[in-house]
Design a protein around this motif. Structure first.
Motif, PDB file in Angstrom:
ATOM      1  N   TRP A 133       0.818  -1.214   0.000  1.00  0.00           N
ATOM      2  CA  TRP A 133       0.000   0.000   0.000  1.00  0.00           C
ATOM      3  C   TRP A 133       0.847   1.257   0.000  1.00  0.00           C
ATOM      4  O   TRP A 133       0.381   2.339  -0.401  1.00  0.00           O
ATOM      5  CB  TRP A 133      -0.950  -0.015   1.190  1.00  0.00           C
ATOM      6  CG  TRP A 133      -1.937  -1.128   1.105  1.00  0.00           C
ATOM      7  CD1 TRP A 133      -1.932  -2.296   1.827  1.00  0.00           C
ATOM      8  CD2 TRP A 133      -3.082  -1.212   0.245  1.00  0.00           C
ATOM      9  NE1 TRP A 133      -2.999  -3.095   1.455  1.00  0.00           N
ATOM     10  CE2 TRP A 133      -3.714  -2.448   0.492  1.00  0.00           C
ATOM     11  CE3 TRP A 133      -3.624  -0.350  -0.715  1.00  0.00           C
ATOM     12  CZ2 TRP A 133      -4.862  -2.845  -0.179  1.00  0.00           C
ATOM     13  CZ3 TRP A 133      -4.761  -0.743  -1.393  1.00  0.00           C
ATOM     14  CH2 TRP A 133      -5.374  -1.971  -1.128  1.00  0.00           C
ATOM     15  N   VAL A 136       0.974   2.210  -3.530  1.00  0.00           N
ATOM     16  CA  VAL A 136      -0.314   2.711  -4.010  1.00  0.00           C
ATOM     17  C   VAL A 136      -0.557   4.132  -3.509  1.00  0.00           C
ATOM     18  O   VAL A 136      -0.924   5.033  -4.279  1.00  0.00           O
ATOM     19  CB  VAL A 136      -1.461   1.792  -3.548  1.00  0.00           C
ATOM     20  CG1 VAL A 136      -2.816   2.354  -3.976  1.00  0.00           C
ATOM     21  CG2 VAL A 136      -1.274   0.382  -4.085  1.00  0.00           C
ATOM     22  N   SER A 150      -9.794   6.788  -6.211  1.00  0.00           N
ATOM     23  CA  SER A 150      -8.988   6.211  -5.126  1.00  0.00           C
ATOM     24  C   SER A 150      -9.741   5.107  -4.420  1.00  0.00           C
ATOM     25  O   SER A 150      -9.169   4.051  -4.097  1.00  0.00           O
ATOM     26  CB  SER A 150      -8.601   7.308  -4.123  1.00  0.00           C
ATOM     27  OG  SER A 150      -7.828   8.321  -4.728  1.00  0.00           O
ATOM     28  N   LEU A 153      -9.744   2.042  -6.611  1.00  0.00           N
ATOM     29  CA  LEU A 153      -8.413   1.432  -6.630  1.00  0.00           C
ATOM     30  C   LEU A 153      -8.152   0.633  -5.362  1.00  0.00           C
ATOM     31  O   LEU A 153      -7.692  -0.520  -5.414  1.00  0.00           O
ATOM     32  CB  LEU A 153      -7.358   2.521  -6.800  1.00  0.00           C
ATOM     33  CG  LEU A 153      -5.900   2.065  -6.874  1.00  0.00           C
ATOM     34  CD1 LEU A 153      -5.683   1.184  -8.098  1.00  0.00           C
ATOM     35  CD2 LEU A 153      -4.971   3.284  -6.931  1.00  0.00           C
ATOM     36  N   LEU A 157      -7.805  -3.553  -5.296  1.00  0.00           N
ATOM     37  CA  LEU A 157      -6.558  -4.163  -4.826  1.00  0.00           C
ATOM     38  C   LEU A 157      -6.765  -4.968  -3.544  1.00  0.00           C
ATOM     39  O   LEU A 157      -6.112  -5.996  -3.341  1.00  0.00           O
ATOM     40  CB  LEU A 157      -5.497  -3.084  -4.614  1.00  0.00           C
ATOM     41  CG  LEU A 157      -4.964  -2.441  -5.898  1.00  0.00           C
ATOM     42  CD1 LEU A 157      -3.982  -1.323  -5.569  1.00  0.00           C
ATOM     43  CD2 LEU A 157      -4.300  -3.478  -6.790  1.00  0.00           C
ATOM     44  N   SER A 213       4.835   1.842 -11.625  1.00  0.00           N
ATOM     45  CA  SER A 213       3.829   1.211 -10.768  1.00  0.00           C
ATOM     46  C   SER A 213       2.900   0.316 -11.582  1.00  0.00           C
ATOM     47  O   SER A 213       2.541  -0.784 -11.154  1.00  0.00           O
ATOM     48  CB  SER A 213       3.008   2.271 -10.028  1.00  0.00           C
ATOM     49  OG  SER A 213       3.807   3.014  -9.131  1.00  0.00           O
ATOM     50  N   THR A 217       2.537  -3.743 -11.167  1.00  0.00           N
ATOM     51  CA  THR A 217       1.215  -4.249 -10.797  1.00  0.00           C
ATOM     52  C   THR A 217       0.723  -5.327 -11.759  1.00  0.00           C
ATOM     53  O   THR A 217       0.137  -6.324 -11.338  1.00  0.00           O
ATOM     54  CB  THR A 217       0.190  -3.099 -10.747  1.00  0.00           C
ATOM     55  OG1 THR A 217       0.623  -2.119  -9.796  1.00  0.00           O
ATOM     56  CG2 THR A 217      -1.192  -3.608 -10.346  1.00  0.00           C
TER      57      THR A 217
END
Length: 231
Positions: A133, A136, A150, A153, A157, A213, A217
């Motif tokens: 995190w 993130v 947000s 997301l 996740l 990122s 991912t």
């Protein structure tokens, strides 16, 4: 130095991550988000170095009185989960009930994931989103998307932590390591740069941070699709 002394030194090096976690937390309490992320980047670097050192010096054999895996997980929970979740909540980037939802789902799901014995795959990748995190949240700070983005997301996740989706380990996943490892180094550089310039909206660091990122991912899932891998 003896091999035992070197193995013990690795444990001591790993434990410095707890100090950096405390420094990050102190910065977060004061609302100094850039400084907080700089300390988290330092902790991230320590975490990236101590694993190869532990395997090189065989700490399980040469310094067995300390459980390096447990020590690493404790520090990772602080630096990867707890402090970033606090920052996301207190920064106001996710207001009202969305902030409460985020910190509850992040801390709760991550605690379960970190205790999951099925965390690693046969090729030393991660099964499910590995609770990074910190990676993130720093992107959210840099890009400042709409809080609904947000929320989506974080929700996706959190669910992905428990799905049979592969996420690469920057150093231990052999396939594409020639690309994954430089991407992880680049992410560390861009994260530090973004925090250093206080997330200035015109900084090129943001683009690098987002690009690296995205790769980190989706690389594991791409491997599953291209090579029809099973976990």
């Amino acid at each position: 130095m003896s091999i035992r002394a070197l193995a013990l030194a690795v444990h001591l090096f790993t434990a410095t991550g707890a100090v950096f976690a405390m420094l990050a937390m102190l910065a977060a309490v004061d609302g100094k988000w850039s400084l907080m992320f700089l300390w988290l980047v330092v902790a991230f670097i320590v975490d990236g170095i101590d694993g190869p050192l532990a395997r090189h010096y065989h700490v399980k054999k040469n310094a067995p009185e300390f459980d390096g895996v447990l020590l690493d997980l404790i520090i990772d929970y602080l630096t990867y989960v707890f402090i970033p979740a606090y920052a996301l909540f207190k920064s106001g980037l996710m207001d009202g009930w969305t902030g409460w939802f985020a910190i509850i789902i992040i801390t709760f799901a991550s605690a379960l994931y970190f205790a999951d014995t099925r965390m690693k795959t046969r090729d030393n990748s991660f099964s499910g989103f590995p609770g990074c995190w910190n990676m993130v949240v720093i992107v959210i700070f840099a890009v400042e998307p709409n809080f609904w983005v947000s929320l989506a997301l974080v929700s996706v996740l959190a669910v992905a932590m428990f799905l049979p989706i592969k996420f690469v380990h920057p150093t231990r996943t052999e396939r594409w390591r020639w690309l994954t490892f430089p991407m992880a180094l680049a992410w560390t550089f861009f994260a530090g740069w973004a925090a250093w310039v206080d997330f200035h909206p015109e900084s090129w660091a943001h683009w690098g941070l987002v690009a690296t990122s995205v790769y980190l991912t989706v690389a594991g899932a791409a491997q599953q699709l291209l090579y029809r891998e099973t976990l």
